[in-house]
Design a protein around this motif. Sequence first.
Motif, short mmCIF file in Angstrom:
data_model
loop_
_atom_site.label_atom_id
_atom_site.label_comp_id
_atom_site.label_asym_id
_atom_site.label_seq_id
_atom_site.Cartn_x
_atom_site.Cartn_y
_atom_site.Cartn_z
N LEU A 17 0.81 -1.21 0.00
CA LEU A 17 0.00 0.00 0.00
C LEU A 17 0.84 1.26 0.00
O LEU A 17 0.44 2.29 -0.57
CB LEU A 17 -0.94 -0.02 1.22
N LEU A 59 -6.91 6.30 -4.38
CA LEU A 59 -6.58 4.97 -3.85
C LEU A 59 -7.66 4.54 -2.88
O LEU A 59 -7.89 5.19 -1.85
CB LEU A 59 -5.22 5.01 -3.14
N HIS A 60 -8.31 3.43 -3.23
CA HIS A 60 -9.34 2.84 -2.37
C HIS A 60 -8.84 1.47 -1.89
O HIS A 60 -8.34 0.67 -2.68
CB HIS A 60 -10.65 2.68 -3.12
N VAL A 61 -9.01 1.20 -0.59
CA VAL A 61 -8.53 -0.05 0.02
C VAL A 61 -9.72 -0.76 0.67
O VAL A 61 -10.56 -0.12 1.31
CB VAL A 61 -7.43 0.22 1.06
N CYS A 91 -0.07 6.51 -6.89
CA CYS A 91 -1.32 7.25 -7.10
C CYS A 91 -1.10 8.76 -6.99
O CYS A 91 -1.72 9.53 -7.74
CB CYS A 91 -2.36 6.79 -6.07
N CYS A 136 -4.66 6.12 2.75
CA CYS A 136 -5.38 6.02 1.49
C CYS A 136 -6.51 7.05 1.45
O CYS A 136 -6.84 7.69 2.45
CB CYS A 136 -5.93 4.61 1.29
N ALA A 172 -2.63 1.64 5.14
CA ALA A 172 -3.98 1.88 4.63
C ALA A 172 -4.59 3.14 5.21
O ALA A 172 -5.55 3.69 4.65
CB ALA A 172 -4.88 0.68 4.94
N LYS A 201 0.41 4.03 -2.87
CA LYS A 201 0.01 5.40 -2.56
C LYS A 201 0.93 6.39 -3.27
O LYS A 201 0.45 7.42 -3.80
CB LYS A 201 0.03 5.60 -1.04
#
Length: 783
Positions: free
Chosen positions: A248, A262-264, A255, A287, A284, A252
């Motif tokens: 992640l 950014l979707h988690v 992105c 994000c 996370a 990130k």
Amino acid sequence: KMVDPTLAEMGKNLNEAMKMLEDNQRKVEEENEKKYARKDIPGPLQGSGQDMVSILQLVQNLMHGEEEEETSQSYRLQNVGEQGHMALLGHSLAAYISVLDRERLRKLTTRILSDTTLWLCRLFRYENGSAYYHEDDREGLLKICRLVIHTHYEDYTLEGFNVLYTKQPVIYISSAARTGLGQALCNQLGLPLSCMCRVPCNTMFGSQHQMDVALLDRVIKDDVESGKLPLLLVANAGTPGAGHTDKLGRLKELCEQYKMWLHVEGVNLATLALGYVSSSVLAATKCDSMTLTLGSWLGLPAVPAVTLYRHEDPSLSLAAGLTSSQPVEKLRALPLWLSLQYLGHDGIVERIKHASQLSQRLLENLKNLDFIKTSVEDELSSPVVVFKFFQEYSNRDQTSHAAQASTMQHPIISNKRHIYDTFNQWLGEQLAQLVPASGVDVVELEDEGTCVRFSPLMTSAVLGTEIQDIDQLVDCLKMKIPVLTSTLQLREEFEQEVRRTVGLLYIEDLAWPGLGVVRYSYHCDGKNDDKQEKELEKINTELLKKLNELESDLTFSLGPEFGGQKNCVYIGMVTEDLDVSELVETIATTGREIEENSRLLENMTEVVRKGIQEAQLQLQKANEERLLEEGLLRQIPVVGSVLNWFSPFQASPKGRTFNLTAGSLESTESMYVSKAQGTGTTPPPTPPSSLAKQRLPGQKAFKRSLRSSDGFSETSSISHCDDLDKMDQRPPTLSPGQELGPLEMEKAEEQEEVAQAKTDTEDIHSDKLPPDCTKVEDQASQR
């Protein structure tokens, strides 16, 4: 005024008549209404309604269903708990609060929504976030996609898809994401499938379930150069299959470089509430949005999922549907508002921590088991455990197939993998059935194949899984591993034995979890395909029935309901003490006996039919002969009776009997002579089957003797030799009037001498000595 009595009586009669007509009409109308109600209105709605007890009883019957249903569903209902009751109470309160006046309702819903959002952001370390509560766990990501589209395309509200046509948006998801997620997003957003890009996972380095960041970077560059707009990236903090977490931190940074959202999502996000969080999951919190499924993590029924996000423009959030001006929609957070207060911080952390401890307990036990391979990303804190039954290939197989495997997948290796997938499917189903409180299930992974998954964060709170359930799961797994290994080893031997046996046909079915599939091949004699197929089905059905009647630990069946071969016998899992040769020989012998019996019955039917035809011809011929012997006058009714009275005609009875054994017609004269029915030819006795092996007491069919049976066989052979010696020493028996020849006399005398010598030797060594021997011993003692 005076009224004429006649007119008065007439008026009275008219009123009564009209009243009777009206009453009859009213009755007809009421009956028609009742008929209409019984015919068109459903039963529960007829009449004036039902009481509360009856309605609740109906709901209870619908919930629990029939008694034959599995207990797993009722087990789930029994573990709702008090925290579940608070969530259910929240739904009832939401319906009750919705009837308040508008101003009071607005203040109350604003308080509930702000409190719940603040608590969730603090619990899961997501500062300065907003929350969207939704029933479908994919709906939050869908609203986020709309928000990102509104953000990047300023004229989207006015021009719609026209602005997307000039610069096509691209949404990136991992190949390890949920099945159908990309297609669902495109359908709801009205985008073509070309707007969805699936990013492959690592193939050389790192986890096989993590997104390949370097490859993603190249794909984004190519899309930018081709005039597309990178819009959003969906990453995983715990993949749906194996529970692995993407990189992640690097995602990130990527992105931010391309100005992507950014979707988690994933089950590992639950560990953010714990005191210690791994660095991969902790990333996370940086994000742009994440989706939390608190209902399964905490065991809360019917609570909404939550999508936390950060965005500065409330108007765009309103346009995307993330916020609503309707106070009633804000009441979705009420069940969570009540449940979070009931559990408190310690209760929430304890439930998530308990699930992680269950995973660690299972993982520690799996490390000590042979033939079990685990696929866990972080052994210290992974809340998901994935394992499978697997035997390493031998060095010779690896060396011989190395060259072929580099260019193409070898068929032997492919078949082995398919068999392992079948066995692991069976293993997962068995474990789930034996230990339902564990919540294990079967999952299909792209690289590992079929595996068994244990994800307590998704099941333990609902099922009430405890440490003893994990220990029971491990014990059941230890019991199933020897069965899997022995079946896998004996599977090849069974195939070879069947292929060597005449009359049997081996059916290769890689999807069958068991020893194998066999079919008794029918020897056709010029029959058509339909008749041959019927005979084949009849023989194999009878063969299956005969095999199930044997006292054995094996399971014989017709195979799976869908996808199985026809007219076959499927053999299930076996143990290591199975005698494969005896099993195959029994199947072949039983099949031959069934075929011979069916042919005998068919031939007997044909013989009987021909015998009946021949008997009819002979009876017709006998009637003609009798007519000639008696004469024409005796056939006339009256004349024949008088003639027979004056001159009786004596004729010998001529009958026929049909011998089923010989298959021929025979005369009945012998019956009238001996006054008894003959038995005919006696059929030869059935020879004893070669399968009638000696078994130990309690030993079932198809079982090899134990290791201690070597001593038993030696003892048996010794006793057998002694019996032969005794038979040789036994004098021959003579029938009356039989005399022995010189050689036989000499042999009998030798046997007599040997028997006498043996008797004397036994007398010497026995306690009962003759008197002479006693005197000799006394003299020796005196000396």
